[in-house]
Design a protein around this motif. Structure first.
Motif, PDB file in Angstrom:
ATOM      1  N   LEU A   1      42.298  32.577  38.375  1.00  0.00           N
ATOM      2  CA  LEU A   1      43.108  33.662  37.970  1.00  0.00           C
ATOM      3  C   LEU A   1      44.423  33.208  37.500  1.00  0.00           C
ATOM      4  O   LEU A   1      44.916  33.732  36.531  1.00  0.00           O
ATOM      5  N   ALA A   2      44.809  31.805  37.955  1.00  0.00           N
ATOM      6  CA  ALA A   2      46.136  31.371  37.503  1.00  0.00           C
ATOM      7  C   ALA A   2      46.031  30.880  36.230  1.00  0.00           C
ATOM      8  O   ALA A   2      46.962  30.870  35.275  1.00  0.00           O
TER       9      ALA A   2
ATOM     10  N   VAL B   1      34.515  39.103  42.339  1.00  0.00           N
ATOM     11  CA  VAL B   1      34.732  39.871  41.112  1.00  0.00           C
ATOM     12  C   VAL B   1      35.727  40.884  41.096  1.00  0.00           C
ATOM     13  O   VAL B   1      36.235  41.307  40.157  1.00  0.00           O
ATOM     14  N   SER B   2      35.906  41.376  42.056  1.00  0.00           N
ATOM     15  CA  SER B   2      36.878  42.657  42.479  1.00  0.00           C
ATOM     16  C   SER B   2      38.204  41.971  42.043  1.00  0.00           C
ATOM     17  O   SER B   2      39.152  42.532  41.497  1.00  0.00           O
ATOM     18  N   TYR B   3      38.598  40.856  42.671  1.00  0.00           N
ATOM     19  CA  TYR B   3      39.811  40.031  42.187  1.00  0.00           C
ATOM     20  C   TYR B   3      40.085  40.034  40.871  1.00  0.00           C
ATOM     21  O   TYR B   3      41.106  40.219  40.363  1.00  0.00           O
ATOM     22  N   TYR B   4      38.887  39.546  40.016  1.00  0.00           N
ATOM     23  CA  TYR B   4      39.122  39.406  38.766  1.00  0.00           C
ATOM     24  C   TYR B   4      39.331  40.724  38.127  1.00  0.00           C
ATOM     25  O   TYR B   4      40.211  40.832  37.147  1.00  0.00           O
ATOM     26  N   TRP B   5      38.512  41.646  38.456  1.00  0.00           N
ATOM     27  CA  TRP B   5      38.697  42.951  37.677  1.00  0.00           C
ATOM     28  C   TRP B   5      40.022  43.419  37.880  1.00  0.00           C
ATOM     29  O   TRP B   5      40.767  44.057  37.162  1.00  0.00           O
TER      30      TRP B   5
ATOM     31  N   LEU C   1      37.910  40.946  25.742  1.00  0.00           N
ATOM     32  CA  LEU C   1      36.984  40.080  25.956  1.00  0.00           C
ATOM     33  C   LEU C   1      36.738  39.714  27.532  1.00  0.00           C
ATOM     34  O   LEU C   1      35.584  39.746  28.117  1.00  0.00           O
ATOM     35  N   HIS C   2      37.908  39.730  28.102  1.00  0.00           N
ATOM     36  CA  HIS C   2      37.737  39.635  29.357  1.00  0.00           C
ATOM     37  C   HIS C   2      37.255  40.640  30.282  1.00  0.00           C
ATOM     38  O   HIS C   2      36.781  40.498  31.308  1.00  0.00           O
ATOM     39  N   VAL C   3      37.456  42.021  29.807  1.00  0.00           N
ATOM     40  CA  VAL C   3      36.935  43.061  30.181  1.00  0.00           C
ATOM     41  C   VAL C   3      35.343  42.897  30.190  1.00  0.00           C
ATOM     42  O   VAL C   3      34.728  43.069  31.232  1.00  0.00           O
TER      43      VAL C   3
ATOM     44  N   SER D   1      41.271  53.748  36.882  1.00  0.00           N
ATOM     45  CA  SER D   1      40.336  54.345  37.841  1.00  0.00           C
ATOM     46  C   SER D   1      39.271  53.510  38.019  1.00  0.00           C
ATOM     47  O   SER D   1      38.907  53.692  39.418  1.00  0.00           O
ATOM     48  N   SER D   2      38.916  52.631  37.372  1.00  0.00           N
ATOM     49  CA  SER D   2      37.786  51.695  37.592  1.00  0.00           C
ATOM     50  C   SER D   2      38.196  50.817  38.628  1.00  0.00           C
ATOM     51  O   SER D   2      37.182  50.214  39.391  1.00  0.00           O
ATOM     52  N   SER D   3      39.509  50.578  38.809  1.00  0.00           N
ATOM     53  CA  SER D   3      40.031  49.765  39.768  1.00  0.00           C
ATOM     54  C   SER D   3      39.739  50.277  41.378  1.00  0.00           C
ATOM     55  O   SER D   3      39.541  49.698  42.179  1.00  0.00           O
ATOM     56  N   PHE D   4      39.980  51.503  41.127  1.00  0.00           N
ATOM     57  CA  PHE D   4      39.718  52.304  42.548  1.00  0.00           C
ATOM     58  C   PHE D   4      38.278  52.460  42.864  1.00  0.00           C
ATOM     59  O   PHE D   4      37.900  51.963  44.077  1.00  0.00           O
TER      60      PHE D   4
END
Length: 183
Positions: free
Chosen positions: A1-2, A161-165, A128-130, A47-50
């Motif tokens: 992530l960095a 995967v959630s961290y990335y999202w 692209l990241h999404v 909302s997808s993060s939730f």
């Protein structure tokens, strides 16, 4: 992530440098943006993060799949929440692609001017990241569906995967604020 953070920092630096070099172009080109449309798309992505986090909570509980009816959200497992997250992310990318076609029709293209170049590079790389995150969700969902026993190994994959999202969502909030609201 960095490393991703540094990549997006460079894109932000490019945006502000080009904006400072030709502020009159930014004034005329930003008027062509459909801010309410982009705001709705932003709400979809946020909302997808939730839903992603609710899936993580189920993964941490080692509950990969729903135990109740499809419309009983309290009984959803990680898979159902991640499928919803995938759908919301796919809607975001689709709406962004539609927005691109609208902007091209209004004369903002990748090769039209500096504004077009920086707009499509920043939002396109984010898109692209999404898309990469969507692929990761499919892998995690698939792994959960074929696992004989859903354990901490599978839950850890979901958490990563959630961290990335969440990172991708935070980057979009910054991009959205800068591109659509900073005049």
């Amino acid at each position: 992530l960095a490393s991703e953070l540094m990549f997006f920092a460079a894109l932000f630096a490019m945006y502000f440098t080009l904006r400072a070099a030709s502020p009159e172009m930014w004034a005329t080109e930003t008027e062509k943006l459909n801010v309410p449309f982009a705001l709705i798309n932003t709400i979809i992505l946020v909302s997808s993060s939730f839903s992603c986090q609710l899936g993580v909570f189920r993964a941490e509980d080692l509950k990969p799949r729903r135990t109740g009816g499809l419309f009983n959200l309290k009984e959803w497992g990680m898979v159902e929440w991640f499928v919803l997250t995938f759908i919301l992310g796919a809607i975001f990318v689709s709406v962004q692609a539609y927005e691109y076609t609208e902007l091209i029709a209004h004369g903002i293209a990748l090769n039209s001017n500096a504004y077009g170049s920086v707009f499509y590079m920043t939002t396109g790389f984010h898109g692209l990241h999404v898309a990469g995150g969507l692929i990761a969700f499919l892998l995690i969902i698939g792994r959960a569906l074929i696992a004989r026993k859903f354990g901490h190994y599978e839950a850890t994959g979901a958490i990563v995967v959630s961290y990335y999202w969440h990172f991708v969502d935070v980057v979009w909030i910054a991009l959205f604020a800068i591109i659509y609201f900073l005049k």
